[in-house]
Enzyme design. Structure first.
Site, PDB file in Angstrom:
ATOM      1  N   THR A   1      20.953  26.030  -0.454  1.00 25.58           N
ATOM      2  CA  THR A   1      22.574  26.303  -0.309  1.00 25.58           C
ATOM      3  C   THR A   1      22.888  27.712  -0.454  1.00 25.58           C
ATOM      4  OG1 THR A   1      22.945  24.048  -0.828  1.00 25.58           O
ATOM      5  CG2 THR A   1      24.548  25.608  -0.936  1.00 25.58           C
TER       6      THR A   1
ATOM      7  N   TRP B   1      15.161  19.245  -3.647  1.00 29.43           N
ATOM      8  CA  TRP B   1      15.821  19.929  -2.310  1.00 29.43           C
ATOM      9  C   TRP B   1      14.735  20.047  -1.144  1.00 29.43           C
ATOM     10  CZ3 TRP B   1      18.773  19.234  -6.012  1.00 29.43           C
ATOM     11  CH2 TRP B   1      20.162  19.112  -6.169  1.00 29.43           C
TER      12      TRP B   1
ATOM     13  N   ASN C   1      16.988  15.039  -1.624  1.00 34.17           N
ATOM     14  CA  ASN C   1      18.457  15.470  -1.610  1.00 34.17           C
ATOM     15  C   ASN C   1      19.020  15.204  -0.298  1.00 34.17           C
ATOM     16  OD1 ASN C   1      20.802  16.347  -2.957  1.00 34.17           O
ATOM     17  ND2 ASN C   1      20.912  17.791  -1.443  1.00 34.17           N
ATOM     18  N   GLU C   2      19.855  14.211  -0.053  1.00 36.47           N
ATOM     19  CA  GLU C   2      20.789  14.270   1.159  1.00 36.47           C
ATOM     20  C   GLU C   2      19.635  14.340   2.448  1.00 36.47           C
ATOM     21  OE1 GLU C   2      23.391  17.455   0.989  1.00 36.47           O
ATOM     22  OE2 GLU C   2      24.624  16.344  -0.663  1.00 36.47           O
TER      23      GLU C   2
ATOM     24  N   GLU D   1      26.319  13.424  -6.696  1.00 28.27           N
ATOM     25  CA  GLU D   1      27.088  14.728  -6.265  1.00 28.27           C
ATOM     26  C   GLU D   1      28.383  14.860  -5.972  1.00 28.27           C
ATOM     27  OE1 GLU D   1      24.515  17.778  -4.438  1.00 28.27           O
ATOM     28  OE2 GLU D   1      26.141  18.379  -3.451  1.00 28.27           O
TER      29      GLU D   1
ATOM     30  N   ARG E   1      35.290  17.838   0.553  1.00 27.34           N
ATOM     31  CA  ARG E   1      35.071  16.662   1.332  1.00 27.34           C
ATOM     32  C   ARG E   1      34.991  15.337   0.468  1.00 27.34           C
ATOM     33  NH1 ARG E   1      29.924  18.921  -0.148  1.00 27.34           N
ATOM     34  NH2 ARG E   1      30.187  20.461   1.356  1.00 27.34           N
TER      35      ARG E   1
END
Length: 669
Positions: free
Chosen positions: A97, A139, A185-186, A262, A384
């Site tokens: 990120t 991640w 992660n995600e 998160e 969001r």
């Protein structure tokens, strides 16, 4: 509307207290708090994420006492945010990120449990609060895990070994007990891998480490848990990201703990504080979530990188010592200072009649904490997901305490009013205690307020003296990397955006280059986003226009190796592939290039330089107005290259590919 208008005309009343004489009658409702019929779900704590990625990068460079002050505001019990949980990235050498975080295993035969800053941060958190819960989550992964594929599940035993090594290293080298471990992660999860991870944990005596899955959405993990009983047996917590305070039926049917693992990710002004206040309550009220974890802990990265200032507080100027305790810190305190993991929620609906919400928690020993929020729609939008419309009006709430709370006589009161129109907020102030009469008390609630009412008397709003005022990054900055036992593996203020740049000791160099900065990632990682094909580390002030960058460079890769120095670098983080600037490259084949982008596609000048691999050379890049020139070893190599954009940006160093290379005597002016 008339109700609201009457309220505005008469000025705000700060409860508790009778409404202003002549005010329009408030909407009034009653709420019962009772534990006689049993309790709700067990509370698991409020936390924040360091990583995902490099969000704490600049924090480690702060001088004392400022660094310890920042850590106290975050972790010290009954002081500031008093966090219950710290979640960290398990570095994977890839962009996650706002930068890359180094892996404990760059290569298959490599283990080092002192890289990066997450070990240090976990220890500092534990030092302040020995009971804080620790979570690790990857991640990205080093390239060798996938054996050439951009996928961590083809060799699940290798991935499980890698993750368990990190947990064992935390204990062996830092005496840190990791409480929870995540999957990826995600990104996708693999049921086979999760089962193998549980098996590998147990095999290494790590039965107490709980598994969270899948740090993405409620589905498909919830559905898979319902149809796969073996997987259901090994996953302890369903963690969803940015759930918008809602859960799904399948998640409830699993009967697992549900977390917002998160959330937030919002600019840390008053609206960010409103977002955080609303979701801290409503994640439970609407979604049965018993833990909420903010991304991110502290905004300690260059603000112009993606999601600038999306931390609970801001500490992005180690060179000046300036930091800012933002409103979300005090919103956090409303919950964290008056609850602990292991407390239980009361069974209540939690919606206020006039809009807003409340939760009530107990330790089972007679203590009760009630947290009320009345955030309005426009003052509590998170980044969001989109927030459906709702209205909140001033209201009178009457609470009836029953069951084991009936004998409570007084409640301590902590209050926040977020001032949007006036611009002056009142944050986490202790008010007069409320008297409870025969189990009953009333409060007049205005909009955009938070109240904590509690039997606990331990709350504190602690403040250090104001830190130094903000200053821009030094306009004349040098680093010769000459440090024998560096406290961290990375040089101060360099923010790696692809690749990893570490202090290096050149055992073979008897000359001036014993201590250098070396790029060490030599295989493309299993990425989380689109890392660049080149490596790059940025430094300085994004507003810089005219600058001279000088650095000694050493290409290690024969034939097609290459390095660059750069100025006016305009991008990083998840957008690193599209980075533009003025890049001065030299290559092992004796050529040079000047390009307007990191990808090397906009060639502004090229020619011969005579540079070779495995030899030191000095590059100088001079940018003035719309013209740039370059020197090699102090002699002009190219000049009068016309540049249009970008008009400003950071300085940077980096390499042509994932290759070893060294840098020394960096200087920017």
């Amino acid at each position: 509307a008339a109700l609201l208008w009457g309220w505005i005309l008469l000025g705000c009343s700060c409860g508790p207290g009778p409404p202003t004489v002549g005010a329009a009658p408030l909407l009034a409702a009653t709420y019962v708090l009772d534990d006689a019929g049993g309790l709700g779900r067990q509370f698991d704590g409020i936390g924040a994420v360091s990583g995902g990625g490099a969000t704490s990068r600049l924090l480690v460079n702060y001088q004392e006492p400022y660094r310890s002050q920042i850590l106290d505001y975050l972790f010290k019990p009954n002081f500031g945010a008093s966090l219950h949980i710290l979640k960290v990235e398990i570095g994977g050498d890839a962009q996650s990120t706002d930068g890359t975080e180094p892996s404990h295993m760059h290569y298959e035969n490599d283990e080092n449990y002192f890289r990066g800053y997450e070990w240090w941060l976990m220890k500092e958190a534990k030092k302040r609060n020995p009971k804080i819960k620790l979570i690790g989550l990857p991640w990205a992964f080093p390239g060798w895990i996938g054996k050439g594929e951009n996928w961590p599940y083809d060799y699940p035993d290798v991935t499980a070994y890698y993750i368990v090594s990190w947990i064992l290293g935390a204990k062996q080298y830092h005496d840190l007990d990791i409480d929870y471990i995540g999957i990826w992660n995600e990104r996708a999860f693999s049921s086979k891998y999760i089962k193998l991870l549980r098996y590998t944990l147990d095999k290494h005596g790590l039965e107490q480490v709980r598994i969270i899955a899948s740090d993405r959405l409620w589905e498909p993990i919830s559905f898979v848990l319902l149809i796969d009983s073996e997987l259901h047996g090994v996953v302890d917590v369903i963690g969803a990201h940015y759930p918008g305070t809602k859960t799904v039926q399948n998640a409830l049917l699993t009967e697992k703990k549900l977390w917002s693992s998160e959330d937030y990710s919002t600019f840390n002004d008053e609206v960010g504080a409103g977002c955080w206040a609303r979701i801290l309550n409503q994640n439970y009220v609407n979604g049965n979530m018993t833990s909420t974890i903010a991304w991110n802990l502290v905004a300690s990265y260059y603000e112009e990188l993606p999601f600038g200032r999306c931390g609970l507080m801001t500490a992005q100027e180690p060179w000046s010592g300036h930091y800012k305790v933002e409103a979300p810190i005090w919103i956090t305190a409303h919950t964290t200072q008056f609850t602990q993991p292991g407390w239980s929620y009361l069974q209540v609906d939690g919606h206020l009649e006039g809009g807003g919400s409340f939760v009530a928690l107990t330790d089972g020993l007679g203590n009760i904490t009630i947290i009320i929020e009345t955030m309005t729609h426009n003052h509590s939008k998170c980044i969001r997901p989109p927030l459906p419309n709702f209205t909140v009006t001033p209201q009178r709430a009457t609470f009836y305490l029953k069951g084991s709370f009936y004998m409570v006589e007084t409640l301590q009161v902590w209050h926040t009013r977020l001032g949007f129109e006036s611009g002056n907020s009142s944050l986490f102030q202790q008010l007069q205690p409320v008297n409870v009469w025969k189990g009953r008390f009333s409060l007049d609630l205005n909009v955009d307020e938070v109240y904590t009412l509690t039997t606990l008397k331990t709350g504190q709003k602690c403040r250090y003296p104001e830190p130094p005022p903000p200053q821009p990054f030094p306009s004349n900055y040098k680093d010769d990397f000459n440090i024998r036992n560096p406290p961290f593996s990375e040089a101060p203020n360099f923010a790696d955006q692809t690749g990893v740049f570490e202090y290096f000791v050149n055992a073979s160099d008897p000359g001036d280059h014993v201590f250098t900065l070396r790029q060490v990632v030599v295989q493309r990682p299993i990425t989380w986003v689109s890392d660049a094909d080149q490596t790059i580390s940025i430094i300085g002030n994004f507003q810089w226009v005219n600058m001279t960058v000088t650095c000694d460079i050493y290409i290690e890769k024969e034939r097609d190796g290459g390095v660059f120095i750069a100025g006016r670098v305009d991008n990083g983080g998840i957008y690193v592939r599209r980075t533009q600037g003025i890049f001065f490259w030299v290559f092992a084949d004796g050529t040079y290039r000047v390009t307007g982008d990191l990808a090397g596609e906009k060639v502004l000048m090229k020619g011969l330089s005579g540079v070779r691999d495995n030899a030191w050379h000095t590059l100088t890049l001079n940018i003035q107005g719309n013209s740039a020139s370059g020197l090699l070893n102090g002699y002009p190599l190219w000049e009068n290259v016309t540049i249009s954009k970008p008009s400003n940006g950071w300085a940077a160093v980096g390499t042509r590919s994932f290759e070893f290379a060294q840098f020394d005597n960096f200087h920017v002016e």
